[in-house]
Each structure stands twice: as structure tokens, then as C-alpha cells.
Design a protein around this motif. Structure first.
Motif, PDB file in Angstrom:
ATOM      1  N   ARG A 175      -8.249  -4.739   0.984  1.00  0.00           N
ATOM      2  CA  ARG A 175      -7.012  -3.989   0.787  1.00  0.00           C
ATOM      3  C   ARG A 175      -6.515  -4.232  -0.642  1.00  0.00           C
ATOM      4  O   ARG A 175      -6.500  -5.374  -1.117  1.00  0.00           O
ATOM      5  CB  ARG A 175      -5.955  -4.457   1.792  1.00  0.00           C
ATOM      6  N   CYS A 178      -1.485  -2.333  -2.892  1.00  0.00           N
ATOM      7  CA  CYS A 178      -0.520  -2.163  -1.791  1.00  0.00           C
ATOM      8  C   CYS A 178       0.876  -1.858  -2.335  1.00  0.00           C
ATOM      9  O   CYS A 178       1.280  -2.385  -3.377  1.00  0.00           O
ATOM     10  CB  CYS A 178      -0.478  -3.417  -0.931  1.00  0.00           C
ATOM     11  N   ASN A 180       5.038  -0.344  -0.923  1.00  0.00           N
ATOM     12  CA  ASN A 180       5.921   0.028   0.191  1.00  0.00           C
ATOM     13  C   ASN A 180       6.355   1.481   0.035  1.00  0.00           C
ATOM     14  O   ASN A 180       6.833   1.880  -1.034  1.00  0.00           O
ATOM     15  CB  ASN A 180       7.145  -0.879   0.234  1.00  0.00           C
ATOM     16  N   GLN A 198       4.035  -0.446   4.600  1.00  0.00           N
ATOM     17  CA  GLN A 198       3.139  -0.859   3.522  1.00  0.00           C
ATOM     18  C   GLN A 198       1.881  -0.006   3.577  1.00  0.00           C
ATOM     19  O   GLN A 198       1.217   0.086   4.615  1.00  0.00           O
ATOM     20  CB  GLN A 198       2.779  -2.339   3.634  1.00  0.00           C
ATOM     21  N   CYS A 200      -1.831   0.645   1.694  1.00  0.00           N
ATOM     22  CA  CYS A 200      -2.828   0.019   0.810  1.00  0.00           C
ATOM     23  C   CYS A 200      -4.039   0.925   0.655  1.00  0.00           C
ATOM     24  O   CYS A 200      -4.294   1.817   1.481  1.00  0.00           O
ATOM     25  CB  CYS A 200      -3.272  -1.340   1.368  1.00  0.00           C
TER      26      CYS A 200
END
Length: 349
Positions: A175, A178, A180, A198, A200
Motif C-alpha cells: 500500500r 495513502c 484521506n 483512507q 491507498c
């Protein structure tokens, strides 16, 4: 169409000027603290960091910083332009000038205002400098480097073995990037709830491996204790971020004869009682091998200090030098014969 002989003459002229330019001073890559193979992203990051550091708004009344800011902007304008960079890599600054004289480009980096370059990179007008955007960086590595006084006096270089973690490809995915994201969910008629999720991406996996290599640390004349020699982005790496910086922090190694205090040098010389009374002829060897005459025809008192102007350390980035202070210790005899006592009484009585 240009005659083949004219093209050949232009090529040879550029190559000659480039060879001369290589010895004339720092290259644009040196100014931005980059290697010649630096990527476009590395050039941008180096410019961002240095331009913010040396911007006139952060360095009021600092002529040296203003000069560095001008050099940094000029270097960035050339290296960020693919065509100009190609010409510079092949023919140097003179090639850029001839290219500009022939109608190409905007004058080899000489015609654009530095604030225009800065504003076009960071955005906004000519107001106060905004703080640099938050970038995830690896740890800086600070190495205390003991440097001989001779190298700090004359300049020199040291080879240092460096080991660090290096990011290498590894099997699988991970991942990455990332962030938000905010979205709204309806929970009833005319009613919405704000949610944060979140998100990613999937990136190739990486791993750390330990590598070692030699680094050449250039020591400039007059560097002071606590000054850093910076290797940009050669610190500890970090996944999905920029490596930290490597800093070699100067520390003066003890010397058998001289002691440094700022830009001055201090030493202690022992003379005999006879020399203290009647004078003496004596030289001491300086850090560059020269002999400095410290002779005197007069009397010398115990603990007396004499100053020798301009015989101290060179000031960093300057042609001036500090002073040399010599403290004299008088070596008294451990015993006297009766005859010697009688002669001394006769002389001083």
C-alpha cells in the motif's frame, strides 16, 4: 544551409570553451548540489530547498545569500529546460551563449528575472516567502569529522567510508501514497453524514539493503568547528519520501604545536634564561611549511605573549587571516655553582 566547415568550427569552439569553463568555477550541477545524471524531480527538489534557504526575504542584508540565490535561480533555469540542459552538458556556458546569439532560447538563462523564476516555481507574487510544503524525509545523518589543522589552513580533502541503507526492489506489492478522502453519506431525508476514508494505491514492494562506498569530503580553507559539509539526499532513505541529508560536521583535530581559537592560532615556545635576557634568533614552522621568524633582540619576560599579525588561520571564504600569538616560557636553571652566583651578583649588583 550552413557550410560543413562552419558547423565544424562551431563545434570545436564550443568544446574548447566548455573545457575552459570546467576550470573556471562551479558548474550548475555543483550549485544545486547535484550529480550530472540528476533527474528532473531531483532538480526540482534541490531548487526548492536551496531557493527557500537563500531567498532575500529570509536573509536580509546578506550579500552572500543574495549571490547564492542568483546562482541557484540561474542554474535552475538552465537545468530545468531540456534543450538548454542538453547544450550545457555538451558545450558548457559558452555553448549557451552562442545558442542564444543564434536566436535560440531566451538568452541562456541570462534574461529572466530571478523572482519570476521563483514565483513561477512556487506560485504567487513577490510577497514574503511561504514555508516549504511538508515533505516526508528520512533522517539526517551527522558525522563528526576530525580534520587536521593543516587541511583547515590550506584546504584539502578526506576520503571517508560510508555505509547506509539503500532501497531495492522486492517481490510483491504494498500500500502506498495513502491519503484521506472525505465523502458524504445520506442517513435520512435531507440528512447527510461526513465520512473520512483512507485510500491507498498499490506500488511495487521494496526492501532495505546495506551498501558501502567512499565519499570524498572537500575541506575549504578556514572552515570553523561546527560547520557542515552537506551531501544532499545522502542520508537515511524512507519509503515514499525523500532521503535525509548527510552532514559531515567539522571538528579540529589536536595539533602538536598550534592551538586554534576562532581565526587565531596560539603556541607556546620555551627559551633559556640567557635567551630571555639577551635576545635570541628562532623560527617556527607554520602549517604550510613556511618558517616564521620570532626572533627578538630585547628581553623576554616569563609568560610574555607576542602577536604576529596575519599569521593566524585564513577566514573562510575570505582573503584575510587571523593572528598568531606566541607565549614564551623561560626555562630557569635547576641549580647554580658558587662561581655562577658570584658572577650573577657582579652583573646585577
Amino acid at each position: 544551409m550552413a557550410h560543413p566547415r562552419a558547423n565544424l568550427f562551431f563545434l570545436l569552439s564550443c568544446l574548447l570553451c566548455y573545457s575552459l569553463n570546467a576550470f573556471a568555477g562551479k558548474s550548475y550541477y555543483d550549485i544545486l548540489q547535484l550529480s550530472k545524471g540528476a533527474s528532473e524531480e531531483q532538480i526540482k527538489r534541490a531548487y526548492r530547498k536551496l531557493a527557500l534557504k537563500y531567498h532575500p526575504d529570509k536573509n536580509p542584508n546578506n550579500q552572500e545569500a543574495n549571490k547564492r540565490f542568483a546562482e541557484i535561480n540561474n542554474a535552475y533555469e538552465i537545468l530545468s529546460d531540456t534543450e538548454k540542459r542538453s547544450i550545457y552538458d555538451r558545450y558548457g556556458e559558452e555553448g549557451l551563449k552562442q545558442h542564444a546569439a543564434g536566436g535560440g532560447g531566451r538568452g541562456g538563462g541570462m534574461g529572466m528575472d530571478f523572482e519570476d523564476i521563483f514565483s513561477s516555481f512556487f506560485g504567487g507574487g513577490g510577497g514574503p516567502v511561504e514555508e516549504e510544503e511538508r515533505i516526508v524525509k528520512g533522517d539526517d545523518v551527522v558525522v563528526e569529522l576530525d580534520v587536521m589543522l593543516e587541511d583547515l589552513y590550506m584546504g584539502g580533502s578526506l576520503k571517508v567510508w560510508r555505509e547506509k541503507n539503500v532501497l531495492k526492489p522486492a517481490p510483491g506489492k504494498r500500500r502506498c501514497n495513502c491519503r484521506n478522502e472525505v465523502y458524504h453519506r445520506q442517513i435520512g431525508p435531507g440528512m447527510f453524514q461526513q465520512m473520512t476514508e483512507q485510500v491507498c494505491e498499490q506500488c511495487p514492494n521494496v526492501k532495505y539493503e546495506r551498501e558501502g562506498y567512499f565519499i570524498t569530503v572537500d575541506i575549504e580553507k578556514g572552515m570553523q568547528d561546527g560547520q557542515d559539509v552537506l551531501f544532499y539526499e545522502d542520508g537515511e532513505p524512507i519509503i515514499d519520501g525523500e532521503p535525509g541529508d548527510l552532514k559531515f560536521r567539522i571538528r579540529t583535530a589536536p595539533h602538536y604545536l598550534f592551538r586554534r581559537e576562532g581565526n587565531d592560532l596560539h603556541t607556546t615556545i620555551t627559551i633559556t634564561l640567557v635567551q630571555a635576557l639577551v635576545g635570541f634568533e628562532k623560527t617556527i614552522e607554520h602549517l604550510d611549511g613556511r618558517l616564521v621568524d620570532i626572533s627578538t633582540k630585547g628581553m623576554t619576560n616569563p609568560k610574555q605573549v607576542r602577536k604576529f599579525k596575519g599569521e593566524g588561520m585564513p577566514l573562510h571564504m575570505s582573503t584575510k587571516k587571523g593572528d598568531l600569538y606566541v607565549t614564551f616560557e623561560v626555562l630557569f636553571p635547576t641549580s647554580l655553582s658558587e662561581e655562577q652566583k658570584t658572577n650573577i651578583k657582579a652583573i646585577f649588583g
